[in-house]
Scaffold this motif. Structure first.
Motif, PDB file in Angstrom:
ATOM      1  N   SER A   1       0.835  -1.205   0.000  1.00  0.00           N
ATOM      2  CA  SER A   1       0.000   0.000   0.000  1.00  0.00           C
ATOM      3  C   SER A   1       0.868   1.253   0.000  1.00  0.00           C
ATOM      4  N   THR A   2       1.981   1.231   0.721  1.00  0.00           N
ATOM      5  CA  THR A   2       2.849   2.401   0.721  1.00  0.00           C
ATOM      6  C   THR A   2       3.467   2.644  -0.652  1.00  0.00           C
TER       7      THR A   2
ATOM      8  N   GLY B   1       1.185   4.274  -3.008  1.00  0.00           N
ATOM      9  CA  GLY B   1       1.134   5.702  -2.732  1.00  0.00           C
ATOM     10  C   GLY B   1       2.329   6.438  -3.283  1.00  0.00           C
TER      11      GLY B   1
ATOM     12  N   LEU C   1       3.903   5.473  -5.903  1.00  0.00           N
ATOM     13  CA  LEU C   1       3.960   5.112  -7.320  1.00  0.00           C
ATOM     14  C   LEU C   1       5.135   4.201  -7.652  1.00  0.00           C
TER      15      LEU C   1
ATOM     16  N   PRO D   1      -7.165  -1.600  -5.524  1.00  0.00           N
ATOM     17  CA  PRO D   1      -7.039  -0.183  -5.889  1.00  0.00           C
ATOM     18  C   PRO D   1      -6.353   0.001  -7.235  1.00  0.00           C
TER      19      PRO D   1
ATOM     20  N   VAL E   1      -7.753   1.718 -10.650  1.00  0.00           N
ATOM     21  CA  VAL E   1      -7.087   2.822 -11.343  1.00  0.00           C
ATOM     22  C   VAL E   1      -6.825   2.470 -12.798  1.00  0.00           C
TER      23      VAL E   1
ATOM     24  N   LEU F   1     -14.154  -0.297  -1.277  1.00  0.00           N
ATOM     25  CA  LEU F   1     -13.294   0.428  -0.338  1.00  0.00           C
ATOM     26  C   LEU F   1     -12.467   1.519  -1.001  1.00  0.00           C
ATOM     27  N   PRO F   2     -11.648   1.166  -1.983  1.00  0.00           N
ATOM     28  CA  PRO F   2     -10.731   2.192  -2.478  1.00  0.00           C
ATOM     29  C   PRO F   2     -11.412   3.241  -3.328  1.00  0.00           C
TER      30      PRO F   2
ATOM     31  N   GLY G   1     -13.434   4.946  -2.644  1.00  0.00           N
ATOM     32  CA  GLY G   1     -13.888   6.007  -1.776  1.00  0.00           C
ATOM     33  C   GLY G   1     -15.260   5.696  -1.253  1.00  0.00           C
TER      34      GLY G   1
ATOM     35  N   TRP H   1      -9.478  12.476  -1.221  1.00  0.00           N
ATOM     36  CA  TRP H   1     -10.069  11.697  -0.137  1.00  0.00           C
ATOM     37  C   TRP H   1     -11.579  11.640  -0.340  1.00  0.00           C
TER      38      TRP H   1
ATOM     39  N   GLY I   1     -12.058  10.280  -3.642  1.00  0.00           N
ATOM     40  CA  GLY I   1     -10.924   9.383  -3.460  1.00  0.00           C
ATOM     41  C   GLY I   1     -11.234   8.387  -2.361  1.00  0.00           C
ATOM     42  N   GLY I   2     -10.200   7.741  -1.883  1.00  0.00           N
ATOM     43  CA  GLY I   2     -10.396   6.762  -0.833  1.00  0.00           C
ATOM     44  C   GLY I   2      -9.067   6.346  -0.275  1.00  0.00           C
ATOM     45  N   PRO I   3      -9.087   5.448   0.690  1.00  0.00           N
ATOM     46  CA  PRO I   3      -7.853   5.127   1.415  1.00  0.00           C
ATOM     47  C   PRO I   3      -6.748   4.565   0.535  1.00  0.00           C
ATOM     48  N   ASP I   4      -7.081   3.844  -0.515  1.00  0.00           N
ATOM     49  CA  ASP I   4      -6.020   3.212  -1.286  1.00  0.00           C
ATOM     50  C   ASP I   4      -5.955   3.703  -2.717  1.00  0.00           C
ATOM     51  N   ILE I   5      -6.615   4.831  -2.980  1.00  0.00           N
ATOM     52  CA  ILE I   5      -6.542   5.402  -4.323  1.00  0.00           C
ATOM     53  C   ILE I   5      -5.444   6.457  -4.332  1.00  0.00           C
ATOM     54  N   ALA I   6      -4.474   6.268  -5.235  1.00  0.00           N
ATOM     55  CA  ALA I   6      -3.453   7.300  -5.400  1.00  0.00           C
ATOM     56  C   ALA I   6      -3.894   8.210  -6.530  1.00  0.00           C
TER      57      ALA I   6
ATOM     58  N   THR J   1      -2.400  10.472  -8.024  1.00  0.00           N
ATOM     59  CA  THR J   1      -1.363  10.607  -9.045  1.00  0.00           C
ATOM     60  C   THR J   1      -1.465   9.467 -10.052  1.00  0.00           C
ATOM     61  N   GLN J   2      -1.771   8.290  -9.537  1.00  0.00           N
ATOM     62  CA  GLN J   2      -1.870   7.141 -10.431  1.00  0.00           C
ATOM     63  C   GLN J   2      -3.077   7.264 -11.347  1.00  0.00           C
ATOM     64  N   VAL J   3      -4.164   7.798 -10.786  1.00  0.00           N
ATOM     65  CA  VAL J   3      -5.372   7.965 -11.594  1.00  0.00           C
ATOM     66  C   VAL J   3      -5.099   8.902 -12.753  1.00  0.00           C
TER      67      VAL J   3
ATOM     68  N   PHE K   1       1.033   5.910   2.466  1.00  0.00           N
ATOM     69  CA  PHE K   1       0.385   6.078   1.177  1.00  0.00           C
ATOM     70  C   PHE K   1       0.682   7.454   0.569  1.00  0.00           C
TER      71      PHE K   1
END
Ligand SMILES: Nc1ncnc2c1ncn2[C@@H]1O[C@H](COP(=O)(O)OP(=O)(O)OP(=O)(O)O)[C@@H](O)[C@H]1O
Ligand SMILES: Nc1ncnc2c1ncn2[C@@H]1O[C@H](COP(=O)(O)OP(=O)(O)OP(=O)(O)O)[C@@H](O)[C@H]1O
Ligand SMILES: [Mg+2]
Ligand SMILES: [Mg+2]
Lengths: 281, 305, 265, 307, 265
Positions: free
Chosen positions: A236-237, A240, A242, B157, B161, B248-249, B251, D9, D39-44, D46-48, D112
């Motif tokens: 997960s990190t 984040g 990338l 997630p 994406v 979850l992800p 949102g 978020w 967004g959400g806890p595991d959505i980056a 930047t990646q989107v 994250f």
């Protein structure tokens, strides 16, 4: 364009090789049973590599296998530390506790019919609680370190193991049980000499299902709080940050560990239940 | 009848244990609240209580025990708290309301069903391929097992994406994750089922010089029905988990997963638990429904005695 | 002696050999088997367990491929004959499909061979009468006793017009009274239809009672030790079993069997 | 014209400006059809945006700069948030009064991509993050709630002034029981909630024009929200699909958010940018970024939009 | 007539009744069964499928509880007799445990009854000789042919000293030659050990050849229609089957069976 054509060529080549192997004279040998999936895997990896390069897929969406490979070798110490934290401490201890206690519970359920009638439906219900809901609760209860991960794994593997073991303990045929009756065998004699051996294929089925569940449980639980260590944490990190190559390196570790774990249990199964028709075939 | 008594007994036992467990689980929080409210608590400082044994604390401050079942944000909500919350968010809310569990359940259910249909469809197709083509059997089957060791939930997630990037949004990404999870049990079950006809049954068709497709429709498919239903039941439960994970992800948009997340985000344990139970009840209903279909189909096929 | 030479052989095996490759090494299931069966004959195969009776029947039906020698059926290879739908095969266990009713089970080969729906119904009716199962069309197999199931599976093999009927211990699981009855019926059917029948049994009286030709086999490797052409008339009431001819043939079969058995008791 | 905005978020007053602009028709006035993706806890985010799932995204600057170094050329086109709302919230009774007291404690941190400011701060303090010791702290990856503090699993946790802090208070804790360290006060604040787009798109005149209108309307939304916090909070509530948000919490959050947006007209202040970069470059053994970023922001859009 | 009156009955059934409750309503499996078996007798049960032979044997072994009448074994209830380990039971299928070798399978009852390890080995050796299975101790059941498995299961029942041997169609799956051989051996064993034997079979010659008493049963509800005390001497060579006494007894059994069969063919 050329890499895409290359990808198609790789696909055709892999398929052709496997068709040759499968219809060839050695199609039943161990070698082919090992080679065919390997060729298939290599084909997929080859296509992946070529497609990613050909379409210039950005690194942050999907890294090429070669990039993942490089990252994998560069990060071995980190991967190893994560592996120990997640698999050895979290998954394995949870697996042992969960399967062990499910086994003991199964004996109780088998012994008292009342429990079987009452507990199994409730158990099936509890087993349907989604892990993503239970994991945060268990992290809240058992803290951030591997103990909470083990707890998640225990919850995940307990019921599949219980259900399989209970089914297994009822597997002995009426005739085999009657035979024990005519000997006036005690409960434990018939348990040890009849029901337990007869249950082994089922018990191993439960153990096999539980291997993958344990892995997934331990990794996912880390999403909901962890020390700064562990495969789930790293995944997960890294998303984040990338560092998708790192994410995939961890996935490779998970797949390797899972396959090895599964294979180990399957090997023990083969040794223990050599007598079962499914193992003789 | 006996079964009902047994289930009720077990449930009663669970509820009693649950209530009892609330005491040590919640006592520290309760004592802190009581202390703030001015009550005399032993020992008086939260810092001292931090590493103390919960049961000892509860015994020393017996007056606080009832409060452990009434906290607003307990570590472990009492059964009646969860029940009341579920009642309020299902029966007492309009089902179109965003605060209605039924609304969220429906959102999740629709993704589950779509994913389940995709997953089982692909699963059956792959199983047919594996049974009929030795190449596929040899090369694909081991990878189907490996694929299950990949923590798809961790990948959810990223999958979402990646799907965003090709313009797929809404219900589809959730359905795809849910399809991935339901796919494997169906493949394994159907491969087993399609292979379940014994040598004699197959030989019989050979003596009739039946074609492959006749063999499939007249023998393999009907013979696989019991296996199909068993794996469908496992698959639908997995689908539901997949749909929740997929929520979850993306949102806290809507669905039981979003409820879980929001509950967790705002420390609303009661809400988490009621969403959890709603999910489990939904799973139980789906499995029960499949069981019902199974019984009628097998009965009509003459396979249930 | 009576039929073999007068008609062209339907089944002709010359030096037939079959070896199974197993993990424990090869098993020589059939060795140097020579047999010629004429049209309309009733041939019984008898021999101790594992002597290759089933294997030989399966070779005839092209379910097994011989590893040596030659085998022709109606002048073709067994596989061509199979594609011409020359065979009705009755397996040792009834092997009905549990999800089909009795009538639908009997229709199975008819569906596969593309008979019209009206014709299917008619044939089902006819064969169900033949095996005394009228009224059970709508029942599922498990609602019938073992004997009735076995009769249904015979009906299934009779429903289409196969020249050759191969039956692998069809009456093994039945009690003597039912067995006698079915034996009579089978003989009647055979007399009426002029089918060629290959029949595996463990029972000496049954073999003698039914056959025009009895093939005695012995194991390890599976081979034919004796071929007895029956002197009994075609018309055979049940009490033919008390005649001296019958007892003599039975005796010869028993001797042949005993010789083949050797140490393996 | 269609614009897709990816939030950092879940739907809450932190993004009130965008929801207000949409709800009040400011986007429509500019001829824009805006889709807001929570967004959400595991959505980056930047990646989107890298995958083309959004045109513009709300992101924190450390994460955006880190992505830029990873080869994803993100550019800040507007910065509605002037100040940082991030802080560390600790139990007073644990004996923490100053940053030095953090040594040998257990701290909850968001990861994250949100861990960068914390890491920089610790390295400036000379505190290692490898575990409890006289010169180090134990870091936990905290989930997305305040339980670790309430359960006393951690001595301190990360909070936002507008959100998690109030959850702690809502749990019955009095402000007097707590000690907070605002990153802003510690001089390690980094820029939060800016608008980022892909660099290559900016050279496309049509896209730039779209962004100008978008930023203009968004800032109008923000200023409207600042002036009418209660109405803004209600607009946010209406857009929350989970039904989990409470009115009280959102109104209070809006009030806190208004303080953070107050000093900004939408244009990035280069001084703030430089301070952020300095903080990040100072980031210890494993710095977030290793070299001075180039072209990571532009006034091209705001100049056109706001003048 | 020869043994029944001279010794105290080992098995005594009076007006025995057994009704199974099933989903389709009750099944009257045994009705008004009266039977008295003396020590050392060899009793065969014969009758069409479903007439209650197995059920009666199971009642004797306390595997089924009668719903009416009385049943005593050695003067005790069947359950007490079971606890005294009075029974050796041979089931219709061999029922060996696949995870145990042949020797370990035979040791199973001995382990349970607490024999010493040396004694176990000795007994295994003895009974394996008895059933001609020397050299197969180390094999697993599935490595043996059906007939050998059945013999191993008989050896298992003989390994401990049960007074009463109950055998449910033990030779059903074997061919005639092997069957004859095992019949001879069983008779020899019985003569040597003076065990009381209850034996279910479908074969009339087998029943007549082995028994001192033949019980003919008929179904729906299961009841005893005839009890025939055999006039044959205890010493029985195989060719006793050609004597007029034998044929007469066989005839009486056949008639009894046919009467019981009625319409159900
Ligand atoms: N598919 C196979 N693979 C390996 N060995 C086989 C196979 N089928 C049969 N055999 C072996 O070939 C020999 C002959 O078997 P077959 O089934 O023809 O005997 P049979 O005469 O029909 O015996 P039974 O009376 O028991 O049915 C046996 O030793 C058997 O083990
Ligand atoms: N456990 C049971 N529950 C219900 N009915 C039963 C049960 N066991 C046997 N029966 C019925 O009781 C009757 C007698 O059965 P039993 O098995 O004793 O017959 P059998 O004489 O041994 O027949 P076979 O020769 O086929 O073995 C049958 O109609 C059978 O269906
Ligand atoms: Mg055979
Ligand atoms: Mg029986």
């Amino acid at each position: 364009m050329i890499p895409i054509l290359g990808a198609i060529a790789v696909w055709l080549l892999g398929w052709w090789l496997n068709s040759r192997l499968a219809s060839g004279p050695y199609s039943d040998t161990r070698m082919v049973r090992f080679l065919a999936p390997l060729i298939f895997g290599l084909t997929v990896i080859g296509i992946w590599e070529l497609v990613v390069r050909g379409l210039e897929v950005p690194l942050v969406i999907l890294p090429a296998p070669s990039v993942i490979w490089v990252r994998f070798w560069d990060s071995l110490p980190t991967l190893w530390a994560d592996f120990v934290q997640t698999i050895i401490k979290g998954a394995l201890s949870g697996y042992l506790i969960g399967c062990g206690s499910a086994f003991l519970m199964a004996i109780a359920v088998d012994r008292w019919d009342f429990l079987r009638l009452g507990l199994l439906p409730v158990g099936n219900f509890v087993a349907a609680l989604p892990i993503v809901g239970t994991a945060p609760i268990l992290v809240m209860w058992f803290g951030f370190d591997w103990h909470s991960k083990a707890a998640v794994v225990v919850v995940m593997v307990f019921f599949p193991m219980l259900v399989n073991t209970v089914a297994g303990l009822r597997e002995a045929t009426a005739m085999q049980r009657d035979l024990m009756e005519t000997y006036a065998a005690t409960y434990w004699q018939s348990f040890l000499k009849l029901r337990l051996p007869a249950a082994m294929p089922f018990i191993f089925n439960g153990l096999k299902i539980s291997t993958t569940l344990a892995l997934i449980g331990a990794i996912v639980a880390e999403f909901f709080g962890s020390p700064t260590l562990g495969m789930g944490f790293r995944i997960s990190t890294s998303v984040g940050q990338l560092s998708l190559d790192m994410v995939w390196a961890e996935i490779v570790v998970a797949a390797l560990a899972g396959t090895a774990f599964y294979g180990l249990v399957a090997m023990i199964e083969k040794a223990v239940t050599f007598w079962h028709p499914s193992q003789r075939g | 009848m006996k079964q009902i008594v047994a289930v009720l007994t077990v449930l009663a036992a669970i509820v009693i244990v649950w209530y009892a467990a609330c005491i040590p689980m919640n006592i520290k929080g309760v004592l802190t609240e009581q202390e703030r409210a001015g009550a005399e608590v032993q020992p008086p400082s939260a810092k001292d209580r931090r590493d103390m044994d919960e049961i000892g604390l509860a015994l020393n401050n017996a007056f606080a025990i009832p409060a452990t079942w009434e906290q607003e944000r307990p570590r472990l909500p009492a059964p009646h708290q969860v029940a009341i919350e579920m009642w309020e968010t299902t029966v007492q809310k309009k089902i179109t309301s965003k605060r209605s569990l039924i609304y969220h359940g429906w959102v999740t259910l629709s993704a589950t069903m779509l994913g389940f249909v995709i997953g089982t469809g692909l699963g059956i197709l792959l199983a047919v391929g594996i049974v009929h083509s030795r190449v596929m059997d040899l090369s694909v089957m081991p990878w189907a097992i490996v694929s299950q060791t990949i923590p798809i939930i961790a990948l959810a997630p990223m999958i979402i994406v990646v799907l965003y990037s090709v313009g797929v949004q809404g219900i589809i990404p959730k359905a795809i994750i849910s399809a991935y999870l339901s796919f494997f049990p169906v493949v394994v079950g159907m491969v087993k089922g399609l292979r379940s006809p014994d040598a004699m049954q197959l030989d019989l068709l050979r003596t009739y010089n039946a074609s492959r497709s006749q063999g499939f429709w007249k023998l393999r498919l009907p013979a696989s029905m019991p296996y199909l239903f068993t794996s469908l039941k496992i698959g639908v439960a997995a689908s539901l988990v997949g749909a929740i994970v997929g929520e979850l992800p993306t949102g806290a948009v809507a669905g039981l997963g979003a409820r879980l997340l929001a509950g967790s985000y705002y420390g609303q344990t009661v809400q988490i638990w009621s969403a959890l139970f709603a999910a489990a009840i939904l799973a139980a209903c789906l499995v029960g429904l499949l069981g019902l279909i199974e019984r009628t189909v097998l009965k009509r096929m003459g396979m249930a005695q | 002696m009576n039929t073999e030479n007068t008609t062209q052989p339907v089944i002709e095996a010359r030096q037939l050999d079959l070896t199974f490759q197993t993990n424990d090494g090869p098993i020589h299931a059939l060795k140097d088997v020579n047999l010629s069966v004429g049209k309309g004959e009733f041939v019984s195969f008898i021999g101790p367990s594992g002597c290759g009776k089933t294997t030989f029947l399966r070779c005839i039906a092209a379910l097994e491929t011989p590893t040596g020698g030659s085998l022709t059926v109606n002048g073709m290879t067994p596989d061509e004959a199979r594609r011409n739908r020359a065979y009705g095969y009755v397996f040792q266990a009834a092997g009905l499909y549990p999800w089909r009713t009795i009538a639908k089970n009997i229709k199975l080969p008819l569906e596969i061979m593309g008979y019209s729906s009206a014709e299917q119904d008619e044939r089902v009716k006819k064969v169900l009468e033949l095996v005394d199962l009228e009224g059970f069309e709508g029942k599922f197999p498990w609602q019938l006793s073992g004997g009735m199931q076995q009769r249904a599976s015979i009906a299934r093999a009779l429903a289409f017009d196969a020249d050759i009927l191969l039956m692998d211990e069809p009456f093994g699981a039945l009690d003597e009274i039912v067995r006698d009855h079915l034996n009579e019926q089978l003989l009647a059917l055979w007399a009426r239809t002029e089918k060629t029948i290959g029949f595996v049994t463990h029972s000496i009286p049954e073999a003698v009672y039914l056959s025009t030709k009895i093939v005695v086999m012995s194991p390890r490797p599976g081979r034919i030790t004796d071929v007895i052409d029956s002197p009994l008339p075609k018309e055979r009431p049940l009490d033919i079993r008390d005649t001296p001819e019958f007892i003599e043939v039975a005796h010869r079969v028993r001797e042949g069997l005993r010789a083949g058995h050797g140490d393996d008791v | 014209d269609e614009v897709t905005l990816q939030l950092k978020w879940v739907t809450q007053a932190q993004f009130a400006g965008y929801y207000v602009a949409k709800d009040k028709g400011f986007y429509e006035e500019e001829g824009l059809d805006v889709t807001i993706l929570p967004g959400g806890p595991d959505i980056a985010p930047t990646q989107v945006i890298a995958g083309g799932g959004a045109d513009v995204t709300v992101e924190w600057m450390p994460a955006a700069l880190a992505a830029r170094e990873k080869g994803l050329p993100l550019v800040n086109i507007a910065q509605p948030f002037k100040s940082s709302g991030m802080m560390l919230t600790c139990w007073k009774d644990a004996g923490i009064a100053a940053p030095e007291d953090l040594k040998n404690r257990t701290l909850g941190v968001w990861f994250f991509g949100n861990e960068f400011p914390f890491m920089s701060w610790m390295s400036q303090l000379g505190i290692s993050t490898d575990g409890k010791s006289d010169s180090g702290v134990e870091v936990l990856k905290q989930g997305f709630n305040v339980d670790p503090l309430l359960q006393r699993q951690a001595d301190c946790i990360s909070t936002m002034t507008y959100n998690e802090y109030w959850q702690v208070i809502d749990a019955g804790v009095t402000p007097e029981e707590l000690v907070t360290f605002k990153y802003e006060d510690q001089g390690v604040a980094t820029l939060e909630d800016g608008l980022y787009v892909l660099e290559e798109n900016l050279s496309d005149a049509a896209f730039a024009d779209k962004m100008e209108r978008f930023v203009r309307a968004s800032m109008k939304g923000w200023k409207y929200a600042e002036e009418n916090p209660d109405e803004a909070a209600e607009i946010v509530l209406e857009n929350d699909a989970t039904g989990a948000q409470t009115e009280e919490h959102q109104k209070r959050m809006m009030g806190e958010i208004a303080k953070l947006t107050a000093g900004s007209n939408g244009a990035l202040d280069p001084a703030d940018f430089n301070r952020t970069v300095e903080t990040l470059l100072a980031g210890g053994s494993d710095p977030v970024i290793t070299k001075q970023p180039d072209g990571a922001w532009t006034h091209q859009i705001t100049d056109a939009a706001l003048n």
